[in-house]
Design an enzyme around this catalytic site. Structure first.
Site, PDB file in Angstrom:
ATOM      1  N   GLU A  84      -9.815   0.228   0.786  1.00  0.00           N
ATOM      2  CA  GLU A  84      -9.730   0.917  -0.334  1.00  0.00           C
ATOM      3  C   GLU A  84     -10.676   1.778  -0.634  1.00  0.00           C
ATOM      4  O   GLU A  84     -10.648   2.889  -1.312  1.00  0.00           O
ATOM      5  CB  GLU A  84      -9.487   0.059  -1.436  1.00  0.00           C
ATOM      6  CG  GLU A  84      -9.458   0.564  -2.818  1.00  0.00           C
ATOM      7  CD  GLU A  84      -9.532  -0.310  -4.199  1.00  0.00           C
ATOM      8  OE1 GLU A  84      -9.432  -1.494  -4.192  1.00  0.00           O
ATOM      9  OE2 GLU A  84      -9.197   0.255  -5.365  1.00  0.00           O
ATOM     10  N   ASP A 139      -8.610  -4.938   0.854  1.00  0.00           N
ATOM     11  CA  ASP A 139      -8.996  -4.527  -0.363  1.00  0.00           C
ATOM     12  C   ASP A 139     -10.104  -5.433  -0.651  1.00  0.00           C
ATOM     13  O   ASP A 139     -10.262  -6.709  -0.453  1.00  0.00           O
ATOM     14  CB  ASP A 139      -7.984  -4.913  -1.630  1.00  0.00           C
ATOM     15  CG  ASP A 139      -8.492  -4.076  -2.797  1.00  0.00           C
ATOM     16  OD1 ASP A 139      -9.598  -3.982  -3.008  1.00  0.00           O
ATOM     17  OD2 ASP A 139      -7.424  -3.904  -3.883  1.00  0.00           O
ATOM     18  N   ILE A 191     -12.316  -5.998  -3.068  1.00  0.00           N
ATOM     19  CA  ILE A 191     -12.401  -6.593  -4.297  1.00  0.00           C
ATOM     20  C   ILE A 191     -11.052  -5.846  -5.058  1.00  0.00           C
ATOM     21  O   ILE A 191     -10.896  -4.725  -5.540  1.00  0.00           O
ATOM     22  CB  ILE A 191     -13.535  -6.635  -5.175  1.00  0.00           C
ATOM     23  CG1 ILE A 191     -14.743  -6.739  -4.588  1.00  0.00           C
ATOM     24  CG2 ILE A 191     -13.221  -7.240  -6.409  1.00  0.00           C
ATOM     25  CD1 ILE A 191     -16.178  -6.556  -5.522  1.00  0.00           C
ATOM     26  N   ASP A 192      -9.841  -7.020  -5.110  1.00  0.00           N
ATOM     27  CA  ASP A 192      -8.877  -6.479  -5.870  1.00  0.00           C
ATOM     28  C   ASP A 192      -8.987  -7.239  -7.404  1.00  0.00           C
ATOM     29  O   ASP A 192      -9.049  -8.352  -7.315  1.00  0.00           O
ATOM     30  CB  ASP A 192      -7.370  -6.858  -5.117  1.00  0.00           C
ATOM     31  CG  ASP A 192      -6.377  -6.343  -6.029  1.00  0.00           C
ATOM     32  OD1 ASP A 192      -6.270  -5.075  -6.153  1.00  0.00           O
ATOM     33  OD2 ASP A 192      -5.554  -7.348  -6.291  1.00  0.00           O
ATOM     34  N   THR A 225     -11.107  -5.480  -9.607  1.00  0.00           N
ATOM     35  CA  THR A 225     -12.453  -5.093  -9.851  1.00  0.00           C
ATOM     36  C   THR A 225     -12.871  -5.309 -11.223  1.00  0.00           C
ATOM     37  O   THR A 225     -14.025  -5.551 -11.770  1.00  0.00           O
ATOM     38  CB  THR A 225     -12.997  -3.652  -9.479  1.00  0.00           C
ATOM     39  OG1 THR A 225     -12.367  -3.565  -8.031  1.00  0.00           O
ATOM     40  CG2 THR A 225     -14.170  -3.310  -9.380  1.00  0.00           C
ATOM     41  N   ASP A 227      -3.524  -3.346  -1.967  1.00  0.00           N
ATOM     42  CA  ASP A 227      -3.363  -4.367  -3.096  1.00  0.00           C
ATOM     43  C   ASP A 227      -2.339  -5.289  -2.621  1.00  0.00           C
ATOM     44  O   ASP A 227      -2.468  -6.803  -2.932  1.00  0.00           O
ATOM     45  CB  ASP A 227      -2.861  -3.722  -4.251  1.00  0.00           C
ATOM     46  CG  ASP A 227      -3.694  -2.556  -4.844  1.00  0.00           C
ATOM     47  OD1 ASP A 227      -5.108  -2.931  -4.979  1.00  0.00           O
ATOM     48  OD2 ASP A 227      -3.454  -1.506  -5.234  1.00  0.00           O
TER      49      ASP A 227
HETATM   50  C1  IPD Z   1      -5.873  -2.920  -9.195  1.00  0.00           C
HETATM   51  C2  IPD Z   1      -5.326  -4.423  -9.552  1.00  0.00           C
HETATM   52  C3  IPD Z   1      -4.546  -4.223 -10.890  1.00  0.00           C
HETATM   53  C4  IPD Z   1      -3.494  -3.406 -10.918  1.00  0.00           C
HETATM   54  C5  IPD Z   1      -3.912  -1.774 -10.471  1.00  0.00           C
HETATM   55  C6  IPD Z   1      -4.776  -1.951  -9.063  1.00  0.00           C
HETATM   56  P1  IPD Z   1      -8.548  -2.751  -7.999  1.00  0.00           P
HETATM   57  O1  IPD Z   1      -6.597  -2.944  -8.215  1.00  0.00           O
HETATM   58  O2  IPD Z   1      -4.670  -5.011  -8.475  1.00  0.00           O
HETATM   59  O3  IPD Z   1      -4.156  -5.574 -11.174  1.00  0.00           O
HETATM   60  O4  IPD Z   1      -2.639  -3.259 -12.001  1.00  0.00           O
HETATM   61  O5  IPD Z   1      -2.815  -1.228 -10.238  1.00  0.00           O
HETATM   62  O6  IPD Z   1      -4.997  -0.683  -8.828  1.00  0.00           O
HETATM   63  O7  IPD Z   1      -8.575  -1.350  -8.519  1.00  0.00           O
HETATM   64  O8  IPD Z   1      -8.792  -3.503  -9.032  1.00  0.00           O
HETATM   65  O9  IPD Z   1      -8.536  -2.835  -6.698  1.00  0.00           O
END
Ligand code: IPD
Length: 262
Positions: A67, A83, A85-86, A88, A210
């Site tokens: 990412e 990813d 950290i998913d 964040t 993700d």
């Molecule tokens: C996000 C998370 C979130 C989702 C967003 C993503 P990130 O990823 O998965 O639940 O609603 O669309 O972008 O930015 O925390 O890696």
């Protein structure tokens, strides 16, 4: 396949331990990305760097998509989709639903996936055709749930124009289902679906890092994962639920024209 999975699991555990240890002091070192609410912490970058280094050391020719650092080319037919950290924003605020997500793709097909949710002490794994697991427990998604009884997870993007439409869509979904959950991590949402903690998930705008690992986990737990109108899952749309509920939710969402932004 099991070699990929055990390497991915070892690396996801190491990254998770590093993040848990450093979060109390370093999580507030933040920059913004695509919008003022789309954040990247110093630890997103550090986690991705650790994962890239471990993959490079063990499998030097493989390709890598992360990412934060983007695509690194390679000769091999294997690509790691990561990813660091998913979730964040959850990580930043000290909420538990954030994850390290690592998928291994061979010739374009995801064959192994690990989602480590360190603050919950949960590591989800799946290998293609071999089931989905939470530790030693085999996962099966909920089946036979009608739309009106479904607990539905979703998420919202970072751009105001996208959120405006996502708000319109969720307003039409909410009266037709048991309830909505917005957990804050797509990877955790899909693992929750695999574990029967929610019944369905949909979102516009998620990326391969993700959903690559958690998507395999959900599918190996018996769920269907796809986009709208028979298309594959992708950034334009993602929908996941057991067969039956998938189609009911699809038929509620599709007429709302949810693949647009204001
Ligand atoms: C996000 C998370 C979130 C989702 C967003 C993503 P990130 O990823 O998965 O639940 O609603 O669309 O972008 O930015 O925390 O890696």
């Amino acid at each position: 396949m099991t070699d990929y999975l055990s390497l991915a699991e070892d690396i996801a555990r190491e990254a998770g331990e590093m993040l848990l240890a450093k979060r109390p002091t370093m999580s507030r070192q933040v920059e913004t990305k695509s919008s003022p609410t789309d954040v990247v912490t110093a630890l997103d970058t550090a986690s991705e760097q650790l994962i890239r280094e471990r993959v490079r050391a063990a499998r030097p020719g493989d390709r890598f998509l992360g990412e934060e650092g983007g695509e690194a080319p390679g000769e091999s037919e294997v690509r790691w989709i990561v990813d660091p950290i998913d979730g964040t924003v959850n990580f930043l605020y000290g909420l538990p639903d954030w994850a390290v997500s690592i998928a291994v793709e061979v010739k374009g097909e995801v064959v192994a996936g690990v989602v480590n949710v360190p603050a919950r002490g949960e590591v989800y794994t799946a290998a293609l055709g071999r089931g989905a697991w939470l530790g030693g427990e085999r996962l099966r998604c909920n089946t036979g749930v009608p739309l009106a009884q479904a607990l539905v997870a979703t998420g919202f993007g970072y751009f105001a124009g996208r959120r405006e439409v996502q708000g319109e869509v969720v307003a039409k979904v909410l009266p037709r289902v048991r309830d909505i959950r917005r957990g804050g991590s797509c990877a955790v949402d899909l693992c929750s679906l695999a574990a029967g903690r929610v019944d369905a998930y949909y979102e516009r705008g998620i990326n391969p890092w993700d959903y690559a690992a958690a998507g395999l986990i959900a599918v190996e737990a018996g769920a269907r994962l796809g986009g709208l109108h028979g298309r594959p899952v992708g950034p334009s749309y993602a929908l996941c639920a057991a067969p039956g509920l998938f189609e009911e939710l699809h038929d509620l969402l599709a007429p709302l024209d949810p693949e647009r932004d204001a």
